[in-house]
Design a protein around this motif. Structure first.
Motif, PDB file in Angstrom:
ATOM      1  N   PHE A 189       0.829  -1.207   0.000  1.00 19.56           N
ATOM      2  CA  PHE A 189       0.000   0.000   0.000  1.00 19.56           C
ATOM      3  C   PHE A 189       0.864   1.258   0.000  1.00 19.56           C
ATOM      4  O   PHE A 189       0.506   2.272  -0.596  1.00 19.56           O
ATOM      5  CB  PHE A 189      -0.935   0.005   1.212  1.00 19.56           C
ATOM      6  N   HIS A 191       3.616   1.692  -1.529  1.00 22.69           N
ATOM      7  CA  HIS A 191       4.122   1.965  -2.877  1.00 22.69           C
ATOM      8  C   HIS A 191       3.113   2.752  -3.714  1.00 22.69           C
ATOM      9  O   HIS A 191       3.492   3.380  -4.708  1.00 22.69           O
ATOM     10  CB  HIS A 191       4.461   0.654  -3.587  1.00 22.69           C
ATOM     11  N   LEU A 192       1.835   2.682  -3.344  1.00 22.27           N
ATOM     12  CA  LEU A 192       0.809   3.398  -4.099  1.00 22.27           C
ATOM     13  C   LEU A 192       0.779   4.888  -3.772  1.00 22.27           C
ATOM     14  O   LEU A 192       0.109   5.654  -4.471  1.00 22.27           O
ATOM     15  CB  LEU A 192      -0.571   2.791  -3.826  1.00 22.27           C
ATOM     16  N   MET A 193       1.473   5.295  -2.727  1.00 20.85           N
ATOM     17  CA  MET A 193       1.472   6.690  -2.317  1.00 20.85           C
ATOM     18  C   MET A 193       2.913   7.155  -2.106  1.00 20.85           C
ATOM     19  O   MET A 193       3.504   6.895  -1.051  1.00 20.85           O
ATOM     20  CB  MET A 193       0.666   6.875  -1.024  1.00 20.85           C
ATOM     21  N   THR A 231       3.655  13.360  -1.147  1.00 18.99           N
ATOM     22  CA  THR A 231       2.578  13.728  -2.070  1.00 18.99           C
ATOM     23  C   THR A 231       1.592  14.665  -1.381  1.00 18.99           C
ATOM     24  O   THR A 231       1.153  14.384  -0.255  1.00 18.99           O
ATOM     25  CB  THR A 231       1.842  12.473  -2.555  1.00 18.99           C
ATOM     26  N   MET A 249      -3.430  12.938  -3.692  1.00 23.13           N
ATOM     27  CA  MET A 249      -3.349  11.542  -3.262  1.00 23.13           C
ATOM     28  C   MET A 249      -4.267  10.602  -4.041  1.00 23.13           C
ATOM     29  O   MET A 249      -3.827   9.521  -4.467  1.00 23.13           O
ATOM     30  CB  MET A 249      -3.631  11.452  -1.760  1.00 23.13           C
ATOM     31  N   PRO A 250      -5.546  10.952  -4.272  1.00 18.91           N
ATOM     32  CA  PRO A 250      -6.387  10.029  -5.061  1.00 18.91           C
ATOM     33  C   PRO A 250      -5.852   9.795  -6.473  1.00 18.91           C
ATOM     34  O   PRO A 250      -5.905   8.667  -6.988  1.00 18.91           O
ATOM     35  CB  PRO A 250      -7.756  10.715  -5.083  1.00 18.91           C
ATOM     36  N   VAL A 265      -2.749   7.483  -6.387  1.00 20.90           N
ATOM     37  CA  VAL A 265      -3.110   6.074  -6.198  1.00 20.90           C
ATOM     38  C   VAL A 265      -3.551   5.452  -7.520  1.00 20.90           C
ATOM     39  O   VAL A 265      -3.160   4.329  -7.860  1.00 20.90           O
ATOM     40  CB  VAL A 265      -4.215   5.939  -5.130  1.00 20.90           C
ATOM     41  N   CYS A 266      -4.344   6.192  -8.282  1.00 18.87           N
ATOM     42  CA  CYS A 266      -4.788   5.670  -9.586  1.00 18.87           C
ATOM     43  C   CYS A 266      -3.613   5.511 -10.545  1.00 18.87           C
ATOM     44  O   CYS A 266      -3.501   4.497 -11.244  1.00 18.87           O
ATOM     45  CB  CYS A 266      -5.838   6.610 -10.185  1.00 18.87           C
ATOM     46  N   GLU A 288      -0.349   5.170  -9.865  1.00 29.02           N
ATOM     47  CA  GLU A 288       0.553   4.103  -9.440  1.00 29.02           C
ATOM     48  C   GLU A 288      -0.066   2.733  -9.661  1.00 29.02           C
ATOM     49  O   GLU A 288       0.637   1.772 -10.009  1.00 29.02           O
ATOM     50  CB  GLU A 288       0.917   4.280  -7.962  1.00 29.02           C
ATOM     51  N   SER A 289      -1.379   2.629  -9.457  1.00 26.68           N
ATOM     52  CA  SER A 289      -2.049   1.340  -9.690  1.00 26.68           C
ATOM     53  C   SER A 289      -2.006   0.952 -11.161  1.00 26.68           C
ATOM     54  O   SER A 289      -1.718  -0.198 -11.508  1.00 26.68           O
ATOM     55  CB  SER A 289      -3.505   1.409  -9.203  1.00 26.68           C
TER      56      SER A 289
END
Length: 223
Positions: free
Chosen positions: A125, A127-129, A133, A138-139, A142-143, A145-146
């Protein structure tokens, strides 16, 4: 014209009553094991030095799991062997086909992801943020990085296949013009083909190394 141009990359073309295009993948089983039955030679010493250098290179990226190099060194040698075989005439380059490259990239990436999410969920988790940042982004981060994580096996497979196809296709296009040239342009064409062939030797090594290094980096991210 496009069908005949790309037919050399189609593994379904039979040269005998059964297709032989994928036979190049297994030729190493007939040649490589012979060296282990003789006393040490320059070839064996070169092989051992290559393994040691690769182990040292990959171990720097796998600080917590240095034994994992036993997976990535054979992967590098396997891709390198298939890339080199494709430089010989009338041998199908299996690493130029998406079914081959994707079958290497997808299972490895998927196994790393399953292992990481089940054993080190908080780290995955994280790594997604990226650190630092702003809250407003942040939202979106996350998108982004995903998506970048999900497309990793596809980019690996396409990179290897596209680079191997591009050089072979350029050699084929230039070689097809040979019968229609006079003496001087023919000599220039031959020199160009030799230079491109040397470049393809370098590409075969570099692409095998890049593919393996990126897989190693993806494996190090889950720890």
């Amino acid at each position: 014209m496009s069908m005949s141009l790309f037919s050399m990359f189609d593994p379904s073309i039979p040269t005998l009553p059964f297709p032989l295009n994928w036979m190049s993948t297994f030729l190493g089983l007939l040649m490589i094991p012979l060296m282990f039955w003789f006393i040490p030679s320059r070839l064996i010493m070169l092989w051992n030095d290559t393994n040691k250098n690769l182990h040292h290179e990959f171990r720097l990226l796998l600080n917590k799991n240095p034994g994992a190099t036993s997976i990535f060194i054979p992967l590098f040698l396997f891709i390198l062997f298939n890339n080199f075989l494709g430089l010989f005439p009338y041998i199908f380059t299996s690493s130029s086909h998406m079914s081959m490259t994707m079958s290497l990239a997808l299972p490895l990436w998927l196994s790393f992801m399953i292992f990481g999410w089940f054993t080190n969920t908080n780290h995955m988790f994280g790594h997604l943020m990226p650190q630092g940042t702003p809250p407003a982004l942040m939202p979106f981060m996350v998108c982004i990085e995903s998506i970048s994580n999900i497309i990793r096996p596809g980019t690996l497979a396409i990179r290897l296949a596209a680079n191997m196809i591009a050089g072979h296709l350029l050699l084929t296009l230039l070689g097809s013009t040979g019968p229609y040239l006079s003496t001087l342009p023919m000599n220039l064409l031959m020199l160009t083909q030799i230079a491109l062939l040397c470049l393809e030797f370098a590409v075969a090594i570099i692409q095998a190394y890049v593919f393996t290094i990126l897989i190693t980096l993806y494996a190090s991210d889950v720890n």
